[in-house]
Design a protein around this motif. Structure first.
Motif, mmCIF file in Angstrom:
data_model
loop_
_atom_site.group_PDB
_atom_site.id
_atom_site.type_symbol
_atom_site.label_atom_id
_atom_site.label_comp_id
_atom_site.label_asym_id
_atom_site.label_seq_id
_atom_site.Cartn_x
_atom_site.Cartn_y
_atom_site.Cartn_z
ATOM 1 N N THR A 191 0.829 -1.206 0.000
ATOM 2 C CA THR A 191 0.000 0.000 0.000
ATOM 3 C C THR A 191 0.864 1.257 0.000
ATOM 4 O OG1 THR A 191 -1.748 -1.170 1.197
ATOM 5 C CG2 THR A 191 -1.820 1.226 1.241
ATOM 6 N N GLY A 192 1.996 1.180 0.675
ATOM 7 C CA GLY A 192 2.889 2.334 0.726
ATOM 8 C C GLY A 192 3.621 2.593 -0.571
ATOM 9 N N SER A 193 3.509 1.688 -1.537
ATOM 10 C CA SER A 193 4.203 1.844 -2.818
ATOM 11 C C SER A 193 3.301 2.382 -3.919
ATOM 12 C CB SER A 193 4.788 0.493 -3.263
ATOM 13 O OG SER A 193 5.724 0.012 -2.330
ATOM 14 N N ILE A 194 2.020 2.579 -3.626
ATOM 15 C CA ILE A 194 1.088 3.080 -4.634
ATOM 16 C C ILE A 194 1.379 4.554 -4.914
ATOM 17 C CG2 ILE A 194 -1.339 3.507 -5.172
ATOM 18 C CD1 ILE A 194 -2.046 1.189 -3.304
ATOM 19 N N ALA A 195 1.609 4.871 -6.180
ATOM 20 C CA ALA A 195 1.965 6.243 -6.558
ATOM 21 C C ALA A 195 1.698 6.438 -8.043
ATOM 22 C CB ALA A 195 3.441 6.510 -6.251
ATOM 23 N N PRO A 196 1.576 7.700 -8.483
ATOM 24 C CA PRO A 196 1.498 7.960 -9.927
ATOM 25 C C PRO A 196 2.839 7.626 -10.571
ATOM 26 C CG PRO A 196 0.959 9.915 -8.619
ATOM 27 C CD PRO A 196 1.508 8.905 -7.692
ATOM 28 N N PRO A 197 2.909 7.386 -11.884
ATOM 29 C CA PRO A 197 1.769 7.380 -12.792
ATOM 30 C C PRO A 197 0.932 6.126 -12.661
ATOM 31 C CG PRO A 197 3.750 6.784 -13.980
ATOM 32 C CD PRO A 197 4.188 7.144 -12.590
ATOM 33 N N LYS A 198 -0.377 6.290 -12.882
ATOM 34 C CA LYS A 198 -1.297 5.178 -12.815
ATOM 35 C C LYS A 198 -1.841 4.906 -14.209
ATOM 36 C CE LYS A 198 -2.452 6.197 -8.015
ATOM 37 N NZ LYS A 198 -3.519 6.497 -7.024
ATOM 38 N N GLY A 199 -2.153 3.659 -14.459
ATOM 39 C CA GLY A 199 -2.611 3.262 -15.779
ATOM 40 C C GLY A 199 -4.114 3.350 -15.921
ATOM 41 N N ASN A 200 -4.687 2.377 -16.578
ATOM 42 C CA ASN A 200 -6.130 2.329 -16.801
ATOM 43 C C ASN A 200 -6.874 2.367 -15.469
ATOM 44 O OD1 ASN A 200 -8.788 1.499 -17.320
ATOM 45 N ND2 ASN A 200 -8.155 0.326 -19.121
ATOM 46 N N PRO A 201 -7.756 3.368 -15.235
ATOM 47 C CA PRO A 201 -8.456 3.490 -13.951
ATOM 48 C C PRO A 201 -9.276 2.269 -13.586
ATOM 49 C CG PRO A 201 -8.714 5.480 -15.263
ATOM 50 C CD PRO A 201 -8.088 4.459 -16.158
ATOM 51 N N SER A 202 -9.799 1.559 -14.572
ATOM 52 C CA SER A 202 -10.628 0.394 -14.283
ATOM 53 C C SER A 202 -9.812 -0.782 -13.760
ATOM 54 C CB SER A 202 -11.395 -0.033 -15.540
ATOM 55 O OG SER A 202 -10.492 -0.454 -16.557
ATOM 56 N N THR A 250 7.962 -3.235 -18.223
ATOM 57 C CA THR A 250 7.620 -3.233 -16.807
ATOM 58 C C THR A 250 7.104 -4.613 -16.450
ATOM 59 O OG1 THR A 250 6.451 -2.029 -15.057
ATOM 60 C CG2 THR A 250 5.207 -2.481 -17.087
ATOM 61 N N GLY A 251 7.122 -4.942 -15.169
ATOM 62 C CA GLY A 251 6.654 -6.248 -14.730
ATOM 63 C C GLY A 251 6.064 -6.146 -13.342
ATOM 64 N N PRO A 252 5.270 -7.141 -12.913
ATOM 65 C CA PRO A 252 4.681 -7.108 -11.579
ATOM 66 C C PRO A 252 5.751 -7.188 -10.493
ATOM 67 C CG PRO A 252 4.354 -9.257 -12.606
ATOM 68 C CD PRO A 252 4.919 -8.365 -13.658
ATOM 69 N N VAL A 268 10.687 -10.318 -30.084
ATOM 70 C CA VAL A 268 9.426 -11.010 -29.830
ATOM 71 C C VAL A 268 8.859 -10.613 -28.467
ATOM 72 C CG1 VAL A 268 8.394 -13.282 -29.412
ATOM 73 C CG2 VAL A 268 9.952 -12.950 -31.339
ATOM 74 N N LEU A 269 9.733 -10.472 -27.476
ATOM 75 C CA LEU A 269 9.304 -10.062 -26.142
ATOM 76 C C LEU A 269 8.680 -8.669 -26.182
ATOM 77 C CD1 LEU A 269 9.200 -10.284 -23.031
ATOM 78 C CD2 LEU A 269 11.570 -9.436 -22.991
ATOM 79 N N TYR A 270 9.356 -7.734 -26.841
ATOM 80 C CA TYR A 270 8.843 -6.365 -26.883
ATOM 81 C C TYR A 270 7.532 -6.282 -27.672
ATOM 82 C CZ TYR A 270 13.600 -5.304 -25.304
ATOM 83 O OH TYR A 270 14.784 -5.267 -24.607
ATOM 84 N N ALA A 271 7.423 -7.105 -28.688
ATOM 85 C CA ALA A 271 6.194 -7.106 -29.479
ATOM 86 C C ALA A 271 5.015 -7.637 -28.669
ATOM 87 C CB ALA A 271 6.380 -7.953 -30.737
ATOM 88 N N ALA A 272 5.297 -8.450 -27.640
ATOM 89 C CA ALA A 272 4.237 -9.017 -26.803
ATOM 90 C C ALA A 272 3.859 -8.105 -25.644
ATOM 91 C CB ALA A 272 4.679 -10.375 -26.259
ATOM 92 N N CYS A 273 4.502 -6.936 -25.563
ATOM 93 C CA CYS A 273 4.220 -6.006 -24.468
ATOM 94 C C CYS A 273 3.022 -5.115 -24.805
ATOM 95 C CB CYS A 273 5.432 -5.131 -24.178
ATOM 96 S SG CYS A 273 6.815 -6.025 -23.437
ATOM 97 N N LYS A 274 2.217 -4.858 -23.803
ATOM 98 C CA LYS A 274 1.048 -3.999 -23.963
ATOM 99 C C LYS A 274 1.246 -2.722 -23.144
ATOM 100 C CE LYS A 274 -3.924 -3.819 -23.034
ATOM 101 N NZ LYS A 274 -5.075 -4.546 -22.446
ATOM 102 N N PRO A 275 1.198 -1.558 -23.777
ATOM 103 C CA PRO A 275 1.350 -0.302 -23.030
ATOM 104 C C PRO A 275 0.264 -0.157 -21.967
ATOM 105 C CG PRO A 275 1.604 0.085 -25.382
ATOM 106 C CD PRO A 275 1.101 -1.320 -25.229
ATOM 107 N N GLU A 276 0.672 0.292 -20.785
ATOM 108 C CA GLU A 276 -0.260 0.479 -19.670
ATOM 109 C C GLU A 276 -0.570 1.960 -19.440
ATOM 110 O OE1 GLU A 276 -1.274 -2.197 -16.905
ATOM 111 O OE2 GLU A 276 -1.445 -2.874 -18.972
ATOM 112 N N ASN A 277 -0.099 2.825 -20.345
ATOM 113 C CA ASN A 277 -0.313 4.271 -20.249
ATOM 114 C C ASN A 277 0.431 4.909 -19.079
ATOM 115 O OD1 ASN A 277 -2.142 4.244 -22.483
ATOM 116 N ND2 ASN A 277 -3.761 3.523 -21.110
ATOM 117 N N PHE A 278 1.537 4.289 -18.685
ATOM 118 C CA PHE A 278 2.368 4.885 -17.650
ATOM 119 C C PHE A 278 3.309 5.944 -18.214
ATOM 120 C CE2 PHE A 278 2.000 0.474 -15.650
ATOM 121 C CZ PHE A 278 0.998 0.860 -14.787
ATOM 122 N N PHE A 332 8.276 -0.644 -23.589
ATOM 123 C CA PHE A 332 7.273 -1.161 -24.511
ATOM 124 C C PHE A 332 5.967 -1.535 -23.807
ATOM 125 C CE2 PHE A 332 11.241 -1.853 -26.831
ATOM 126 C CZ PHE A 332 10.909 -1.377 -28.095
ATOM 127 N N GLY A 333 6.012 -1.650 -22.483
ATOM 128 C CA GLY A 333 4.809 -1.979 -21.743
ATOM 129 C C GLY A 333 4.954 -3.240 -20.923
#
Length: 480
Positions: A372-383, A401-403, A458-468, A475-476
């Protein structure tokens, strides 16, 4: 000209880099003797997990003053001082939220001044209690962290007092919880993800006896200080005696099998190998030992290398080892660093690496967990409520980026626990890269630098931008 004064301690291979010990004048003499020789310093890198510690450094004048006071008043003043210390303390009990059972081995860190890391810390005993000395129960605490042992979530709160946190209850971790980040993001990957791919874990060692890590095929202890006088110690690729849980946690993220527990990593069919570079005595990992680990991983036919470490200066020795790996067809994935939004640390900052920042997802961990203490902007899709962790470094060197916030994975022994850091994000990306390599026969047939370039593409092509933003996510997020 006098011969340079130096002692050769180690060598990567016969005609390769040497680790030498010499005085400053010896270095100058060596430069004159061999003009084309490249000399680089030994530097050290550190684990990139998010774990805070107290810095207790009493000033010397204060210490001297206290000593003089005791001398003047004799033994009676000493007794008074001891009584004062005893009164300036409070007890915290830590129990399981569901069963009420005492939790042993929880590290409590209470900060009165977080910026200067001042406060107190203590570990709970068998009765689940810990005494924090030097702080009164009414003392205002800026932040309190509880780093839990295997099986429990940690705890975080701000703006509290010792009296208010006297009883802390920790939620139990359920490894099959569908809301866990690895499950949400990569639980849909096939059970044979990573089949036929070998991933080298350059870290603090891996517990290959863990029920979920039976796919660890071996490795090497690359810590020269431990092996030079004892060659048999080279087989000690198990967890380091100091903070050794880090490497086992990283390995589980890449490829935990979940045969009995229900836990699984990103690519559960990979073969894992452990290359320990962090010493039993604690402290950082030498760039020489890291270079040895990379070269050994390449010789052992690893396809991907994960390095959840960083923080040292720009280092040519490590870079050359990474170059050799890429030329052999091996992709090197590295944690971007946990310096609270500072520039990407080395070695991740080298363009040759896949540099990984850490993102998190609100709702994937308890509301009072440390994440919880690590939550900060930038944030991605609000949903979705994704965010870039406040500790994660960023910059133009970021590739993906990764989890990396409250990631549940394996710990030495038989248990599982949660950790945060770019250390956790990096192996998630390495595991996904293993999945991509395993499912593409054409890619597996490539060799040398063409293979490593193709796998990264191939790895970068499989990345999805999160709007960060580009500098935060590259690449996402690698997405099935």
């Amino acid at each position: 000209m006098t011969a340079p004064q130096m002692r050769v301690l180690d060598s990567l291979h016969e005609n390769g880099p040497k680790l030498v010990e010499m005085p400053p004048e010896g270095e100058l003499s060596l430069r004159l003797s061999v003009p084309g020789l490249k000399i680089v310093p030994e530097v050290f890198y550190h684990r990139q997990w998010e774990r805070f510690k107290i810095h207790q450094r009493p000033s010397k004048p204060a210490a001297k003053k206290a000593k003089k006071a005791v001398k003047k008043a004799g033994g009676r003043a000493m007794k008074v001082a001891k009584a004062a210390v005893a009164s300036a303390s409070f007890t915290v009990s830590v129990t399981d939220a569901s069963s009420g059972a005492a939790i042993k081995g929880a590290q409590i860190v209470a900060f009165t001044d977080f910026a200067s890391r001042q406060g107190a810390s203590a570990m709970t005993g068998a009765n689940g209690s810990a005494i924090l000395n030097g702080l009164s129960p009414s003392r205002k605490l800026e932040r309190v962290y509880v780093y839990a042992p295997a099986g429990s979530w940690g705890y975080f709160t701000t703006g509290t007092t010792g009296a208010q946190i006297s009883k802390i209850k920790l939620a139990k971790i359920v490894v099959t919880d569908p809301s866990l980040p690895l499950t949400q993001l990569y639980g849909s990957l096939p059970a044979n993800a990573g089949d036929g791919v070998t991933v080298g874990i350059v870290d603090s060692g891996v517990d290959g006896t863990h029920p979920d890590l039976k796919n660890v095929s071996g490795g090497l202890n690359c810590v020269g200080d431990e092996t030079r006088g004892n060659p048999a110690a080279a087989q000690n690729w198990r967890p380091a005696l100091s903070e050794g849980e880090h490497g086992t946690h990283v390995a589980g993220i890449v490829g935990g099998k979940g045969s009995t527990s229900g836990f699984r990593g990103v690519a559960p069919r990979v073969t894992l190998r452990s290359y320990r570079v962090f010493p039993d005595a604690g402290g950082g990992a030498s760039n020489f030992d890291i270079a040895k680990a990379i070269d050994t991983a390449v010789a052992d036919k690893c396809d991907i290398i994960n390095m959840s470490l960083g923080g040292g200066p720009k280092d040519d020795l490590t870079l050359l080892a990474i170059d050799r790996a890429l030329n052999a067809g091996v992709v090197v994935v590295v944690a971007a660093g946990n310096d609270n939004r500072k520039p990407v640390s080395f070695p991740a900052a080298f363009p040759e690496c896949v540099a990984v920042s850490a993102m998190g997802r609100v709702g994937s961990f308890p509301k009072n967990a440390i994440g919880t203490g690590s939550i900060a902007p930038p944030k991605g899709n609000p949903s979705i409520k994704d965010f870039i962790a406040d500790f994660s470094n960023f910059g133009s060197e970021i590739d993906t980026t990764g989890p990396g916030v409250e990631i549940v994975s394996t710990l030495p022994g038989t248990g599982h626990g949660s950790m945060s850091g770019t250390s956790m994000a990096s192996p998630a990306v390495a595991g996904f890269a293993a999945y991509l390599l395993a499912k593409d026969p054409t890619l597996k047939q490539k060799v040398g630098a063409a293979r490593s370039r193709a796998l990264k593409d191939v790895l970068y092509a499989a990345c999805k931008p999160e709007n960060f933003g580009r500098d935060y996510e590259g690449f996402g997020l690698p997405t099935p």
